[in-house]
Design a protein around this motif. Structure first.
Motif, PDB file in Angstrom:
ATOM      1  N   THR A  35      -6.422   1.509  -2.450  1.00  0.00           N
ATOM      2  CA  THR A  35      -6.263   1.183  -1.033  1.00  0.00           C
ATOM      3  C   THR A  35      -7.455   0.386  -0.522  1.00  0.00           C
ATOM      4  O   THR A  35      -7.299  -0.579   0.233  1.00  0.00           O
ATOM      5  CB  THR A  35      -6.083   2.472  -0.214  1.00  0.00           C
ATOM      6  N   GLN A  95      -7.244  -3.235  -1.875  1.00  0.00           N
ATOM      7  CA  GLN A  95      -6.225  -4.004  -1.184  1.00  0.00           C
ATOM      8  C   GLN A  95      -6.647  -4.339   0.243  1.00  0.00           C
ATOM      9  O   GLN A  95      -6.408  -5.440   0.742  1.00  0.00           O
ATOM     10  CB  GLN A  95      -4.900  -3.229  -1.174  1.00  0.00           C
ATOM     11  N   TRP A  96      -7.288  -3.390   0.909  1.00  0.00           N
ATOM     12  CA  TRP A  96      -7.755  -3.633   2.273  1.00  0.00           C
ATOM     13  C   TRP A  96      -8.822  -4.717   2.284  1.00  0.00           C
ATOM     14  O   TRP A  96      -8.819  -5.608   3.132  1.00  0.00           O
ATOM     15  CB  TRP A  96      -8.301  -2.343   2.864  1.00  0.00           C
ATOM     16  N   ILE A 115       1.050   3.998  -3.110  1.00  0.00           N
ATOM     17  CA  ILE A 115       0.663   5.386  -2.861  1.00  0.00           C
ATOM     18  C   ILE A 115       1.807   6.327  -3.207  1.00  0.00           C
ATOM     19  O   ILE A 115       1.609   7.380  -3.832  1.00  0.00           O
ATOM     20  CB  ILE A 115       0.219   5.555  -1.401  1.00  0.00           C
ATOM     21  N   THR A 135      -6.145   6.550  -5.906  1.00  0.00           N
ATOM     22  CA  THR A 135      -5.400   6.068  -4.742  1.00  0.00           C
ATOM     23  C   THR A 135      -6.328   5.464  -3.704  1.00  0.00           C
ATOM     24  O   THR A 135      -6.056   4.391  -3.153  1.00  0.00           O
ATOM     25  CB  THR A 135      -4.595   7.220  -4.124  1.00  0.00           C
ATOM     26  N   VAL A 146       0.831  -1.204   0.000  1.00  0.00           N
ATOM     27  CA  VAL A 146       0.000   0.000   0.000  1.00  0.00           C
ATOM     28  C   VAL A 146       0.867   1.256   0.000  1.00  0.00           C
ATOM     29  O   VAL A 146       0.627   2.199  -0.775  1.00  0.00           O
ATOM     30  CB  VAL A 146      -0.947  -0.010   1.213  1.00  0.00           C
TER      31      VAL A 146
END
Length: 318
Positions: free
Chosen positions: A304, A307-308, A248, A300, A244
């Motif tokens: 995120t 992925q979370w 970013i 972004t 992550v």
């Protein structure tokens, strides 16, 4: 004997409907008091986030709906700035460069960081010296790192081209060649990011119980099998965090590109942030630049969140 007063008598236990004795329970502290205490600790951080993060983001969204050069009042144009992005070739070239930069830098820097961390976690001699050398770029800013990269990759006076000419090889056009310029940005970024990845992985490696490796060894697993089936899974939280953070950073890369190449040649190294900077502060089209920034923020946040969600789903399955 003196008679016991009402306050001195021990109250008998109350009886439940089924005849069993029930102990008196003390009242638990109120949740409202705990909530007030929690909000009291969170208030300073929330104020800082509001002043330096949330308010500027709201201002950027408002500016992205205007046509303005940064001076005077802007003219409200709605979603026209976002509609311009669809037909803007430079925007799509910058977005493609950003995606390519992310796809190269993120896995390579994580793999190199993991490899170096494994070496430094072993009996490698002079581990402290190598660790200091790798962490050194973290101690300076990205601009300073890019200036060091300029000394190495400058095609007129750079150290690397001088070495190539010394051994009889042709010099590389690090600034005038598109692929070469992009490669120089990637190499300098890797030098800057590998130390951070190594540090996080090294902390994760030192937190793995040695008994796990010993048990795997007793079961007949060789070194590669222990690394693949014990070390890598145990480093899952560290890998998720680094994935992550690296993505970013790659989405928001600016200083190294700006100092090394300025986005050239012919937008070959232009990324979304450098394009937004040129649009907002060179051509003074700040409404359009704010729209680019808002799109970058949404991308972004989307990555995120995905992925979370994937990490949470994997943890639930395991």
């Amino acid at each position: 004997m003196t008679a016991l007063t009402g306050t001195d008598r021990q109250q008998p236990p109350r009886s439940a409907p089924d005849g069993t004795a029930r102990r008196l329970r003390r009242p638990k502290p109120g949740r409202r008091g705990e909530a007030r205490t929690a909000y009291g600790f969170l208030t300073p951080n929330l104020l800082l986030l509001s002043v330096f993060v949330f308010l500027p983001l709201a201002g950027a969204v408002v500016i992205s709906l205007q046509e303005t050069n940064g001076f005077g009042d802007g003219r409200f144009v709605g979603l026209d700035n976002y509609a311009r992005l669809v037909a803007d070739g430079v925007f799509w070239r910058s977005a493609l460069n950003t995606a390519l930069f992310t796809l190269i830098v993120t896995p390579v820097s994580m793999a190199l960081g993991l490899g170096v961390a494994v070496l430094l976690n072993s009996v490698l001699p002079a581990r402290g010296v190598f660790r200091s050398i790798l962490i050194l770029p973290m101690a300076v800013s990205g601009v300073a790192t890019a200036l060091i990269g300029t000394l190495v990759f400058d095609e007129n006076s750079g150290i690397l081209d001088k070495l190539l000419r010394f051994v009889g090889l042709p010099a590389i056009q690090w600034q005038s060649g598109g692929a070469e310029a992009f490669a120089s940005v990637v190499l300098v970024t890797l030098w800057w990011r590998v130390g951070f990845n190594m540090l996080i992985y090294l902390a994760g490696l030192q937190g793995i119980n040695p008994l796990l490796h010993e048990a795997a060894r007793l079961d007949g697993a060789n070194g590669w099998q222990r690394f693949r089936h014990v070390t890598v899974p145990m480093l899952g939280p560290s890998s998720f965090f680094l994935l992550v953070m690296n993505v970013i950073y790659s989405f928001q890369v600016f200083d190294i590109v700006f100092v090394l190449t300025g986005g050239g040649p012919q937008n070959a190294t232009s990324v979304l942030v450098t394009y937004a900077y040129d649009t907002g502060f060179v051509t003074r089209d700040q409404g359009y630049a704010a729209a680019i920034g808002v799109v970058l923020l949404l991308v972004t946040l989307l990555f995120t969140a995905v992925q979370w969600r994937a990490s949470r789903s994997r943890d639930l399955v395991e």
